[in-house]
Design an enzyme around this catalytic site. Structure first.
Site, PDB file in Angstrom:
ATOM      1  CE  LYS A 138      -3.472  -2.796   2.538  1.00  0.00           C
ATOM      2  NZ  LYS A 138      -4.246  -2.578   3.942  1.00  0.00           N
ATOM      3  CG  ASP A 181      -9.853  -6.509   7.368  1.00  0.00           C
ATOM      4  OD1 ASP A 181      -9.381  -7.565   7.501  1.00  0.00           O
ATOM      5  OD2 ASP A 181     -10.168  -5.888   6.402  1.00  0.00           O
TER       6      ASP A 181
END
Length: 496
Positions: free
Chosen positions: A195, A230
Site C-alpha cells: 500500500k 480486520d
C-alpha cells in the site's frame, strides 16, 4: 417528355435508389453489429455460468484446500494462518479498552467502554489521522513515534472521563493490515510492506515490539494485548453480540474469511492446546484457485496485467477492486469488435480501472424507466455522449452477469468453510451466523441479495434457515478492542 426531363427523372430515380441502397446497407451493417454484440454477451454469460453443481464442486475444492493449508505451511494456496485468537469475546467483558487500526495511509485510534453482558458496548469514540508521505518511506522509529504521538493525544483526556484502576495498564488491540507472520496473540513479524509503504528497517521485525517501544518513548503506559486483522476483528465483534457467530467474511475492495477451528484439527499447531479447544484461522481465501472457477478471457487478461499475476484469483473474481474492471474490459471488446459506442472507441474506455465497482453498482441498480443513471455514468466516466436505451440495457445485463458470478462464487466459498466445519447440515436447533463486513457487501444491494439467495439454494430450505448472515460494521476497530478485552492480562480479575 423532353430529353432533359427524362435525364433528370433518371438521375432522380437513381439517387432515390442509391439512397435506399445506402439505408439498406446501414441497416444491414447495424444489424450485423448488433448480432455481434449479442453473440459476445451470450458467450460471456455462458463462460461466467455458475450452476449449482459447479458451486458445489468449488465448495468441495475450497474444503480440500483448507485441509491442505492446515496440514503444513505452503501446503495450499490458502495460507490458513493460525491467529492465536483462542478466546473470542463472550459478552462478559468489562472495562475501557483501546484499538489502533492501521490499514493504509490513514489510521484510527478508538476507545471502547464495555459494560458486561447487561450493558454491552456502553460508549465508543475514535479519532483519525493521516500518515505524512515522508513517513511512508522513512524509518520505523519515525513512523511508530508519529502513531504513538497521536495515540498519546487521544489518551490524554481519558482521566476526565475514566478513572484507570490502580495498578492496571491500559490495553490495546492492534489491527495491522499488512502481511505478518504471527507468533502469538501479541506478536508478529512483518513480512513486507504494501500500500505504498517502503520502510526497509521494519521488515523482519516484531511490529508489536516496535509499537511498544514508541509508546514508551512518548510516555504512554499501554500494553498491546492483541494483534489482529480486520477479518478476525469482524468475527470478534460478531461473537460479542451473538455466540452463534463462527465465520467472518470481508467483501470489500478485497476479500478474506476467518472461522473458528477445533485446535485438535490443526496438524501444524505444535503448541499447548488452548483451554477453549478452539483457534481462529485466518484463511486468506482471496488466493484460492481451482479448475472449477469459471474464468473468461477477460479474467485471464486482467490477471496477466496485474502486479500479482497468478495470485489472488478468487479475489479477482469476487471483490470490489476488480468487478468494475472486468465490466470495462467486456465493454471495450464490444466497442472494438461491434462498434458498440459508435465508429470510434471511446478513449476513456481504454484506461484500466477507470470504471469502478461503485459506479457499476449504481448502473446495475438503476430502476428508472429510461436507465438515466446508466446514461449519466457513461457520460461522466467514459465521456460517451449518448446511448440508446437498448444499449443501456446491455450495460445493465453485463453488470448483472459480473456481479452474479462474483456473489455466487463467494457463496460457494462460504459453503466450503461450512463443510470443513461440519455445519452445512445443522443439527436440530443449531444455528450458525456468518458475520459480514466490507463495502461491497454493505452497499451493493444486488450482490448481497444474490449471495444470500445462493446460500439458500445450495444449502436447501432446511439448512438455509439455520445459517444466516449479519452485517457487523467496523470489525477492524471495535473488534480489535474486544479482542484486547478477551485477552486481557486482568481477565480473571475482571470476571471475578
Amino acid at each position: 417528355m423532353g430529353k432533359v426531363a427524362v435525364g433528370v427523372a433518371v438521375i432522380g430515380t437513381a439517387a432515390v435508389v442509391a439512397a435506399a441502397a445506402l439505408v439498406v446497407r446501414q441497416r444491414m451493417r447495424s444489424s450485423g453489429r448488433w448480432a455481434r454484440v449479442r453473440a459476445l454477451v451470450k458467450e460471456f454469460e455462458e463462460k461466467c455460468a455458475t450452476p449449482e453443481v459447479k458451486l458445489k464442486q468449488i465448495a468441495d475444492a475450497m474444503t480440500v484446500e483448507m485441509h491442505a493449508g492446515l496440514a503444513s505451511e505452503g501446503g495450499s494456496k490458502l495460507k490458513m494462518l493460525i491467529s492465536f485468537v483462542d478466546n473470542l469475546p463472550n459478552g462478559d467483558e468489562e472495562g475501557v479498552f483501546y484499538a489502533l487500526d492501521l490499514g493504509g495511509t490513514n489510521f484510527r485510534v478508538l476507545r471502547v467502554e464495555l459494560g458486561g453482558r447487561e450493558k454491552g458496548i456502553v460508549h465508543q469514540e475514535f479519532a483519525e489521522a493521516s500518515i505524512p508521505p515522508a513517513l511512508m518511506s522513512g524509518s520505523s522509529d519515525a513512523l511508530f513515534d508519529y502513531i504513538a504521538e497521536k495515540l498519546a493525544e487521544f489518551v490524554a483526556d481519558e482521566e476526565r472521563i475514566y478513572e484507570q484502576p490502580q495498578g492496571k495498564q491500559r490495553e490495546l488491540g492492534f489491527t495491522f493490515s499488512f502481511p505478518v507472520m504471527q507468533t502469538s496473540i501479541d506478536s508478529g513479524t512483518l513480512i513486507r510492506w504494501t500500500k505504498g509503504f517502503s520502510i526497509d528497517d521494519t521488515v523482519g521485525q516484531d511490529v508489536v515490539a516496535e509499537l511498544t517501544k514508541a509508546l514508551k518513548r512518548k510516555g504512554v503506559e499501554m500494553r498491546v494485548a492483541a494483534l489482529v486483522n480486520d477479518t478476525i476483528g469482524t468475527l470478534a465483534g460478531g461473537r460479542h453480540n451473538d455466540q452463534n457467530v463462527f465465520i467472518a467474511v470481508i467483501l470489500g475492495t478485497g476479500t478474506n474469511a476467518a472461522y473458528v477451528e477445533r485446535a485438535q484439527a490443526i496438524p501444524k499447531w505444535h503448541g499447548p492446546l488452548p483451554k477453549s479447544g478452539e483457534m481462529v484461522i485466518n484463511m486468506e481465501w482471496g488466493n484460492f484457485r481451482s479448475s472449477h472457477l469459471p474464468m473468461t478471457e477477460y479474467d485471464h487478461a486482467l490477471d496477466t496485467d496485474s502486479l500479482n499475476s497468478g495470485e489472488q484469483i478468487f479475489e479477482k473474481l469476487t471483490s470490489g477492486m476488480y468487478l468494475g474492471e472486468i465490466l470495462r474490459r467486456v465493454l471495450l471488446r464490444l466497442a472494438e469488435e461491434a462498434s458498440f459506442f459508435g465508429d470510434e472507441v471511446p478513449a476513456k474506455l481504454k484506461i484500466p480501472f477507470i470504471l469502478r465497482t461503485p459506479e457499476m453498482s449504481a448502473m446495475h441498480q438503476d430502476t428508472s424507466s429510461d436507465l438515466k443513471v446508466v446514461d449519466e455514468k457513461l457520460k461522466s466516466i467514459l465521456e460517451i455522449s449518448s446511448t440508446s436505451l437498448k444499449k443501456r440495457r446491455v450495460v445493465v445485463e453485463l453488470c448483472n452477469i459480473v456481479a452474479t458470478r462474483g456473489a455466487r462464487l463467494a457463496a460457494a466459498g462460504i459453503l466450503g468453510v461450512l463443510k470443513k466445519m461440519g455445519k452445512e447440515t445443522p443439527k436440530e436447533g443449531e444455528k450458525t451466523i456468518v458475520a459480514m463486513d466490507g463495502g461491497l457487501y454493505e452497499h451493493y444491494t444486488e450482490y448481497r441479495k444474490c449471495l444470500e439467495n445462493t446460500m439458500a439454494e445450495v444449502l436447501g430450505e432446511c439448512s438455509g434457515s439455520s445459517i444466516t448472515f449479519e452485517h457487523f460494521n467496523d470489525g477492524s476497530g471495535i473488534g480489535a478492542a474486544l479482542l484486547a478485552a478477551s485477552h486481557s492480562l486482568y481477565l480473571d480479575e475482571n470476571s471475578s
